[in-house]
Design an enzyme around this catalytic site. Structure first.
Site, PDB file in Angstrom:
ATOM      1  N   GLU A 194      -3.450   2.277   6.640  1.00  0.00           N
ATOM      2  CA  GLU A 194      -2.108   2.874   6.765  1.00  0.00           C
ATOM      3  C   GLU A 194      -1.415   2.967   5.409  1.00  0.00           C
ATOM      4  O   GLU A 194      -0.749   3.962   5.120  1.00  0.00           O
ATOM      5  CB  GLU A 194      -1.243   2.063   7.735  1.00  0.00           C
ATOM      6  CG  GLU A 194      -1.769   2.002   9.164  1.00  0.00           C
ATOM      7  CD  GLU A 194      -1.695   3.330   9.909  1.00  0.00           C
ATOM      8  OE1 GLU A 194      -1.180   4.314   9.347  1.00  0.00           O
ATOM      9  OE2 GLU A 194      -2.163   3.389  11.072  1.00  0.00           O
ATOM     10  N   ARG A 198      -0.590   6.673   3.764  1.00  0.00           N
ATOM     11  CA  ARG A 198       0.835   7.012   3.700  1.00  0.00           C
ATOM     12  C   ARG A 198       1.420   6.784   2.307  1.00  0.00           C
ATOM     13  O   ARG A 198       2.138   7.639   1.779  1.00  0.00           O
ATOM     14  CB  ARG A 198       1.629   6.183   4.715  1.00  0.00           C
ATOM     15  CG  ARG A 198       1.156   6.403   6.143  1.00  0.00           C
ATOM     16  CD  ARG A 198       2.026   5.686   7.161  1.00  0.00           C
ATOM     17  NE  ARG A 198       1.327   5.535   8.430  1.00  0.00           N
ATOM     18  CZ  ARG A 198       1.899   5.543   9.624  1.00  0.00           C
ATOM     19  NH1 ARG A 198       3.192   5.705   9.724  1.00  0.00           N
ATOM     20  NH2 ARG A 198       1.189   5.384  10.723  1.00  0.00           N
ATOM     21  N   ASP A 327     -11.372   9.063  15.015  1.00  0.00           N
ATOM     22  CA  ASP A 327     -10.932  10.429  14.699  1.00  0.00           C
ATOM     23  C   ASP A 327     -11.119  10.874  13.248  1.00  0.00           C
ATOM     24  O   ASP A 327     -11.854  11.808  12.941  1.00  0.00           O
ATOM     25  CB  ASP A 327      -9.468  10.644  15.136  1.00  0.00           C
ATOM     26  CG  ASP A 327      -8.519   9.518  14.676  1.00  0.00           C
ATOM     27  OD1 ASP A 327      -8.974   8.559  14.041  1.00  0.00           O
ATOM     28  OD2 ASP A 327      -7.312   9.625  14.966  1.00  0.00           O
ATOM     29  N   GLU A 462      -0.639  16.074  15.295  1.00  0.00           N
ATOM     30  CA  GLU A 462      -1.963  16.720  15.298  1.00  0.00           C
ATOM     31  C   GLU A 462      -1.942  18.172  15.803  1.00  0.00           C
ATOM     32  O   GLU A 462      -2.633  19.032  15.244  1.00  0.00           O
ATOM     33  CB  GLU A 462      -2.966  15.892  16.106  1.00  0.00           C
ATOM     34  CG  GLU A 462      -3.365  14.581  15.442  1.00  0.00           C
ATOM     35  CD  GLU A 462      -2.301  13.489  15.540  1.00  0.00           C
ATOM     36  OE1 GLU A 462      -1.395  13.621  16.406  1.00  0.00           O
ATOM     37  OE2 GLU A 462      -2.351  12.529  14.763  1.00  0.00           O
TER      38      GLU A 462
HETATM   39  C1  DMJ Z   1      -1.013   9.407  11.184  1.00  0.00           C
HETATM   40  O1  DMJ Z   1      -0.757   8.223  10.549  1.00  0.00           O
HETATM   41  C2  DMJ Z   1      -2.288  10.030  10.706  1.00  0.00           C
HETATM   42  O2  DMJ Z   1      -2.302  11.381  11.012  1.00  0.00           O
HETATM   43  C3  DMJ Z   1      -3.517   9.359  11.270  1.00  0.00           C
HETATM   44  O3  DMJ Z   1      -4.694  10.009  10.900  1.00  0.00           O
HETATM   45  C4  DMJ Z   1      -3.432   9.333  12.771  1.00  0.00           C
HETATM   46  N1  DMJ Z   1      -2.203   8.760  13.227  1.00  0.00           N
HETATM   47  C5  DMJ Z   1      -0.952   9.212  12.663  1.00  0.00           C
HETATM   48  C6  DMJ Z   1      -0.348  10.409  13.329  1.00  0.00           C
HETATM   49  O4  DMJ Z   1      -0.553  10.551  14.639  1.00  0.00           O
END
Ligand code: DMJ
Length: 562
Positions: A194, A198, A327, A462
């Protein structure tokens, strides 16, 4: 705590929806005014006229602007909401509308839609600024904040969005905070994935967009503080790092890390090495990819969800999903290949094999309407469950096709895009739940079911992310109309009047969607950014020939070929 009052939501009502006695009372009021006017002296009438004239001149620009916004919002609302029938039919009907009307609407909507995103950003930013400045996340209903890492997460995640949206003033005040207040010399545990996507990703992209070395210096600082995570017996990183102490550890209950987390930090660390000319960052994340490439336990290129940090093997094998915990592994195979100039063949091979794996094992059609969806496999058993997170896939497939991968990837992207949109529009609020289940049995009456525990919406990006890619590559206007409708639904059900937007618990109850009192940083970092880019027709506003977006929507440069 008291449940938040419903007045905290802004709902939009258009004129003309009022009572049936409207005309009579208007006539009555007109006559009464006229009588009073006639009773005034000549001097009194002249004074009133002069006053009205001055007021009119002063308020002309504001009034016309508001009228314009209301008029276009009204046109779009009418155009998109008032017609019955499935979206495909609506699009056909729209095309039949009188030509001159369409020209006016199209010309206006392009600009108006972008302005609406800027407006949404400003509203979200106002809440963050008033109640959560310098903290991780806004709690808009309680007018407070929550801390995750204690590093100003929302502010950092939003930096490049402000730059792209042209919000100079907001950007400058955020930059001042970064320069004066942001320090990573703190005794805090952060999640490696994270904070990489970010914070490191946000700082690197802001550096590239602005050229300001303040952001590069901060990126180097956080990047080097995250490196202890890779000191494990297997070199597969731990999930958590204390950036002040330089220690790292797995979660309390396991020595496993999540596969998506350890394979979705590569774009950022590779770029950090390129910029600093210090190879250790790239070497650490390349080692992870090398090991995962060779591991047993995949199914047609599909990976399990966990990997052990002691022995480097997959654990909890037999479950395959494109949703949570796996994912962005798939996303980063393709994006690393693009970032590096399409030379790293192992990445491409793994990506192509995985997409075949999706087609062979996870792809099905729903009943009664035949929506194509990506389900999950658990020990050989297919489950028609799809996370909203999977809606990154249409965009990724389209990006691959744009970069020369098989054209049928684009066909699949379009089909999945339709499904992701239906996940929104079939809900009573027009917002997608976190997880849906598709019906596959003949005789089902609806395609999409939602379990009680899955009805929340976290303002996730998404679907609008994929809409952005699909529009960029196809120029099909319907993708923008879908995005506009989603933005309107966010405004209707998640906007908090005192500032900010909130996650909600129940997308199936338009009367009381049950706010969660939290604005995730990715709403500013991703959702609003992708909506703005969707509504822009400038292919050079973050050109996809020059940039690749990390999984948190932070654009990083595609490396020059030399
Ligand atoms: C975000 O932090 C990123 O897109 C991550 O890949 C998946 N989760 C969240 C958004 O849904």
């Amino acid at each position: 705590m008291h449940p938040p009052s419903r007045q905290d939501y802004i709902s939009i009502n258009f004129a003309g929806q009022g009572s049936g006695s409207y005309n009579n009372s208007k006539q009555w009021r007109r006559q009464s005014c006229w009588r009073k006017w006639k009773q005034l002296s000549r001097l009194q009438r002249s004074l009133i006229l002069v006053l009205l004239f001055i007021c009119g001149i002063a308020s002309y620009p504001a009034v016309t602007e508001q009228l314009r916004v209301v008029y276009v919002a009204h046109l779009s609302q009418r155009k998109l909401s008032n017609k019955r029938g499935p979206p495909v039919l609506q699009n056909r009907l729209q095309k039949k509308e009188n030509a001159s009307n369409t020209v006016v609407e199209d010309k206006a909507s392009d600009t108006i839609w972008r302005e609406a995103v800027q407006e949404a950003f400003r509203h979200a930013w106002k809440g963050y600024k008033d109640f959560a400045w310098g903290h991780d996340e806004l709690r808009p209903l309680s007018k407070s904040y929550s801390e995750w890492f204690g590093l100003g997460l929302t502010l950092i995640d939003a930096l490049d969005t402000m730059w792209i949206l042209g919000l100079k003033e907001e950007f400058e005040e955020a930059k001042t905070w970064v320069a004066a207040e942001l320090t990573f010399n703190k005794n805090v545990d952060v999640n490696l994935f994270e904070s990489t996507i970010r914070i490191l990703g946000g700082l690197l992209s802001t550096y590239h967009l602005t050229g300001d070395t303040l952001f590069l210096d901060k990126a180097k600082d956080i990047g080097s503080r995250l490196m202890p995570a890779f000191n494990t017996p297997s070199k597969i990183p731990y999930s958590d790092v204390n950036i002040g102490k330089g220690t790292a550890h797995p979660p309390r209950w396991t020595s496993d890390s999540t596969v998506a987390e350890v394979t979705s930090i590569q774009l950022e660390f590779r770029e950090l090495s390129r910029l600093t000319q210090e190879p250790q960052y790239q070497a650490a994340v390349a080692e992870v990819m090398k090991q995962v490439h060779k591991l047993d336990g995949k199914l047609d290129g599909l990976v399990p969800m966990f990997i052990n940090t002691n022995n480097g093997q997959f654990t909890h094998q037999g479950i395959y999903t494109l949703g949570a915990r796996a994912d962005s592994y798939y996303e980063y195979l393709l994006k690393q290949w693009i970032q590096g100039g399409k030379k790293e063949n192992e990445l491409l091979e793994d990506y192509l094999q995985a997409i075949e794996g999706v087609k062979n094992n996870l792809l099905q059609k729903s009943s009664p309407n035949g929506l194509t969806f990506v389900g999950e496999l658990s020990h050989g058993q297919f489950s028609p469950k799809m996370d909203h997170l999977v809606c990154f896939l249409p965009g990724t497939l389209a990006l691959g096709a744009y970069n020369g991968l098989p054209a049928d990837h684009m066909d699949l992207a379009k089909q999945l895009m339709e499904t992701c949109y239906q996940m929104y529009i079939q809900m009573e609020t027009g917002l997608s739940p976190e997880i849906v289940h598709f019906n596959m049995h003949q005789g089902s009456t609806r395609d999409i079911e939602v379990k009680l525990a899955d009805r929340h919406n976290l303002l996730r990006p998404e679907t609008v992310e994929s809409l952005f890619y699909l529009y960029r590559f196809t120029k099909d206007q319907k993708y923008r109309e879908w995005g506009w409708r989603i933005l309107q639904n966010f405004n209707k059900y998640t906007k908090v009047s005192s500032g900010g937007y909130t996650s909600i618990n129940n997308v199936r109850d338009p009367d009381y969607p049950s706010p969660r009192d939290k604005m995730e940083s990715f709403f500013l970092g991703e959702t609003l950014k992708y909506l703005y880019l969707l509504f822009s027709d400038d292919p050079n506003l973050i050109s996809l020939d020059q940039y690749v977006f990390n999984t948190e929507a932070h654009p990083l440069p595609i490396w020059p070929s030399n």
